[in-house]
Design a protein around this motif. Structure first.
Motif, PDB file in Angstrom:
ATOM      1  N   VAL A   1       6.237  -2.825  -6.870  1.00  0.00           N
ATOM      2  CA  VAL A   1       5.879  -2.962  -8.400  1.00  0.00           C
ATOM      3  C   VAL A   1       4.571  -3.108  -8.518  1.00  0.00           C
ATOM      4  O   VAL A   1       3.647  -4.062  -7.923  1.00  0.00           O
ATOM      5  CB  VAL A   1       6.649  -4.173  -8.918  1.00  0.00           C
ATOM      6  N   ILE A   2       3.848  -2.039  -9.441  1.00  0.00           N
ATOM      7  CA  ILE A   2       2.651  -2.430  -9.612  1.00  0.00           C
ATOM      8  C   ILE A   2       2.345  -3.148 -11.120  1.00  0.00           C
ATOM      9  O   ILE A   2       2.920  -2.696 -12.155  1.00  0.00           O
ATOM     10  CB  ILE A   2       1.851  -1.017  -9.644  1.00  0.00           C
ATOM     11  N   TYR A   3       1.777  -4.346 -10.780  1.00  0.00           N
ATOM     12  CA  TYR A   3       1.786  -5.139 -12.199  1.00  0.00           C
ATOM     13  C   TYR A   3       0.472  -5.234 -12.437  1.00  0.00           C
ATOM     14  O   TYR A   3      -0.342  -5.686 -11.863  1.00  0.00           O
ATOM     15  CB  TYR A   3       2.287  -6.529 -11.690  1.00  0.00           C
TER      16      TYR A   3
ATOM     17  N   ILE B   1      -8.135   4.246  -8.010  1.00  0.00           N
ATOM     18  CA  ILE B   1      -7.716   3.047  -7.327  1.00  0.00           C
ATOM     19  C   ILE B   1      -6.026   3.098  -6.933  1.00  0.00           C
ATOM     20  O   ILE B   1      -5.501   3.797  -7.751  1.00  0.00           O
ATOM     21  CB  ILE B   1      -7.610   1.865  -8.440  1.00  0.00           C
ATOM     22  N   ARG B   2      -5.871   2.892  -5.937  1.00  0.00           N
ATOM     23  CA  ARG B   2      -4.669   2.994  -5.264  1.00  0.00           C
ATOM     24  C   ARG B   2      -3.988   1.673  -4.583  1.00  0.00           C
ATOM     25  O   ARG B   2      -4.461   1.096  -4.007  1.00  0.00           O
ATOM     26  CB  ARG B   2      -4.335   4.011  -4.262  1.00  0.00           C
ATOM     27  N   SER B   3      -2.952   1.375  -5.183  1.00  0.00           N
ATOM     28  CA  SER B   3      -2.336  -0.075  -4.431  1.00  0.00           C
ATOM     29  C   SER B   3      -1.463   0.509  -3.462  1.00  0.00           C
ATOM     30  O   SER B   3      -0.556   1.506  -3.570  1.00  0.00           O
ATOM     31  CB  SER B   3      -1.626  -0.782  -5.316  1.00  0.00           C
TER      32      SER B   3
ATOM     33  N   LEU C   1       2.554  -5.434  -6.168  1.00  0.00           N
ATOM     34  CA  LEU C   1       1.032  -5.158  -6.019  1.00  0.00           C
ATOM     35  C   LEU C   1       0.141  -5.431  -7.263  1.00  0.00           C
ATOM     36  O   LEU C   1       0.462  -4.847  -8.356  1.00  0.00           O
ATOM     37  CB  LEU C   1       0.990  -3.566  -5.849  1.00  0.00           C
TER      38      LEU C   1
ATOM     39  N   GLN D   1      -2.804   7.065 -11.234  1.00  0.00           N
ATOM     40  CA  GLN D   1      -3.233   6.855  -9.924  1.00  0.00           C
ATOM     41  C   GLN D   1      -2.245   6.473  -8.879  1.00  0.00           C
ATOM     42  O   GLN D   1      -2.401   6.679  -7.909  1.00  0.00           O
ATOM     43  CB  GLN D   1      -4.511   6.045  -9.929  1.00  0.00           C
ATOM     44  N   GLU D   2      -1.323   5.505  -9.488  1.00  0.00           N
ATOM     45  CA  GLU D   2      -0.421   4.699  -8.728  1.00  0.00           C
ATOM     46  C   GLU D   2       0.790   5.785  -8.431  1.00  0.00           C
ATOM     47  O   GLU D   2       1.593   5.579  -7.540  1.00  0.00           O
ATOM     48  CB  GLU D   2       0.102   3.545  -9.149  1.00  0.00           C
TER      49      GLU D   2
ATOM     50  N   ARG E   1       8.337   3.313  -6.919  1.00  0.00           N
ATOM     51  CA  ARG E   1       7.357   2.538  -7.386  1.00  0.00           C
ATOM     52  C   ARG E   1       7.415   2.448  -8.877  1.00  0.00           C
ATOM     53  O   ARG E   1       7.616   3.437  -9.521  1.00  0.00           O
ATOM     54  CB  ARG E   1       5.840   3.425  -6.972  1.00  0.00           C
TER      55      ARG E   1
END
Lengths: 142, 367
Positions: A35-37, B119-121, B102, A53-54, A6
């Motif tokens: 990918v958290i964009y 918040i969680r993706s 995400l 958080q991610e 991630r």
């Protein structure tokens, strides 16, 4: 299922140039990563919160505004403040060589300039993600 | 510096820290659970007694109707009313690369400065139902940690992504003007699972037509939804039909009228109508409680989940006791036309039963 790498791709500061971040985000996606964009105009707090958080393995910061010397230290501080100061961080954008050295002294692992092959970034992230966090040998339950 | 928690793989330790409010531990725990890691299951078992309190609200609808933007606004509005809140946003995994982009956080920037919002993706990781396989487990963890409201945003969904109805207490269907004519509304699927319908982007001129098409479709649905079609309790959710006589009789409570699915107009981008959306969601929860449906929903879900796990374990037993070799041999026999498929399978059931009786499984390892 098992584990996926991630990565957070964030654009801190007042900088509307997100083409590079999107190209990188897409390349990482195509390399099988999640990918958290975050999109444009993130504050250092927002970047650090998203990283926390991610539960990302690696944080990528795209900065083309020239404000990296102002933004990066604050982001590193916010990460440390949350107890995740040891997360691997890399920076992409236009950064003069002497300042790239300074960023690395602050704890940034890599600085990727214009023209960097996305494969170089993918290789770096795989290595960085492997060195941190948990091992890839987790056995998922059925 | 604090020791690196991301190296921590101990489910019980993480569960303990998470219960104390350590957000790194929460994030790490969600990763373990999402990855189906055995320590995640241990943590879930530890946390499970604390669950069952959160109001789980699902948001579904087609790509581009504004789900993320609406969830952002709804969360901000909800935070005026509840002490904390969690958002789980699911985006699709590429079937080709296994990767995912995400991007739901992109539209949730109003929530980033609020430490009481988590918040969680999640990537769907190949699960076709509009949410990921592990979404339920992620929600369970957040529920145990005391988040009173959990908003779950599904993958931009088509017509059959109705898994959210088996997870959420309240399903919000988000529509937008100009997304299709009234024939779309007649098709099976999302309309049947909606508890609240939001017409987002209602500042657009076509919104009026969308509203009336939805109203007509809902009226139609009242007459046609077969009880138990999608959700066992669908009959109780059916709205009353104006001038059509009584709808299906609710099983739970005589004095509570059946839930009438409200259609709410909103513009998440401009920020109006959002309070009405939250009002409708809250009203639905009150209705579930008043009609005793809250409890029966939980019972139904518990049955589904236990049955689901049972199936998984039976699957493992089959793999361990019967094995691919016997399965292959049976297939060969079927191809040679020596045996029909059902009879071949019945013989394998005998093998399975014999294996269980002999205690061979203990040597093969516990479940």
């Amino acid at each position: 299922m098992g584990r996926k790498i991630r990565v957070l791709i964030a654009k801190p500061g007042l900088d509307g140039h997100d083409r590079g971040a999107k190209v990188v985000a897409r390349a990482l996606r195509d390399a099988g990563m999640e990918v958290i964009y975050t999109g444009l105009r993130q504050t250092p707090v927002m970047v650090a919160e998203a990283a926390l958080q991610e539960d990302v393995d690696v944080v990528g910061l795209s900065i083309l505004s020239g404000a990296h010397m102002a933004l990066v230290p604050r982001i590193m501080e916010e990460l440390a403040h949350r107890g995740i100061g040891d997360l691997p961080v890399f920076v992409g954008g236009i950064v003069p060589q002497d300042e790239a050295l300074l960023l690395k002294q602050m704890g940034v692992q890599e600085v990727f300039g214009p023209g960097t092959d996305t494969r170089t970034i993918i290789t770096y992230i795989r290595k960085a993600a492997g060195s941190g966090s948990f091992d890839a040998t987790t056995q998922p339950l059925p | 510096m604090t020791p690196r928690l991301s190296r921590c793989l101990d489910g019980l330790t993480l569960a303990g820290l998470a219960l104390e409010g350590d957000r790194r531990a929460i994030a790490r725990l969600l990763t373990l659970v999402e990855n189906g890691h055995p320590e995640g299951q241990i943590a879930l078992a530890r946390l499970f007694s604390q669950t069952g309190r959160a109001h789980i609200v699902g948001f579904t609808g087609s790509t581009g109707v504004g789900k993320s933007t609406l969830v952002n606004r709804v969360a901000v509005e909800f935070r005026q009313r509840v002490p904390s809140l969690a958002v789980v946003a699911v985006d699709p995994t590429s079937p080709f690369s296994g990767g995912a982009l995400l991007g739901d956080r992109l539209r949730m920037r109003d929530l980033m400065d609020d430490p009481a919002v988590f918040i969680r993706s999640m990537a769907s990781r190949g699960h076709p139902g509009g949410i990921a396989h592990a979404t339920r487990d992620v929600v369970t963890v957040l529920d145990a940690l005391g988040y009173p409201v959990i908003l779950v945003e599904t993958v931009g969904a088509g017509q059959v992504q109705v898994d959210i109805a088996r997870l959420a207490h309240t399903v919000v269907l988000v529509e937008a003007p100009g997304m299709g004519d009234d024939v779309q509304m007649l098709k099976a699927g999302l309309m049947e699972i909606a508890d609240v319908i939001v017409v987002n982007k209602a500042d657009r001129p076509e919104a009026r037509q969308t509203m009336s098409a939805l109203r007509a479709a809902l009226r139609e649905a009242t007459r046609t939804v077969p009880a138990g079609a999608v959700r066992p309790l669908a009959a109780e959710y059916a709205p009353p039909t104006a001038g059509q006589g009584p709808g299906p009789t609710p099983q739970a409570s005589e004095e509570v009228a059946p839930w009438a699915v409200p259609i709410v107009e909103a513009s998440a981008l401009e920020g109006w109508g959002v309070d009405a959306v939250v009002d409708a969601i809250t009203a639905h929860r009150h209705h579930l409680e008043a009609a005793n449906t809250w409890q029966s929903l939980h019972l139904q879900r518990a049955q589904d989940e236990v049955a689901g796990w049972l199936q998984r374990y039976v699957q493992i037993l089959v793999e361990r006791c019967v094995g691919t070799e016997r399965l292959g041999a049976a297939a060969d026999a079927v191809v040679r036309r020596d045996c029909d498929p059902a009879s071949a399978a019945r013989e394998l059931v005998d093998v399975l039963l014999e294996c269980l009786r002999s205690g061979e499984l203990d040597r093969a390892g516990t479940l």
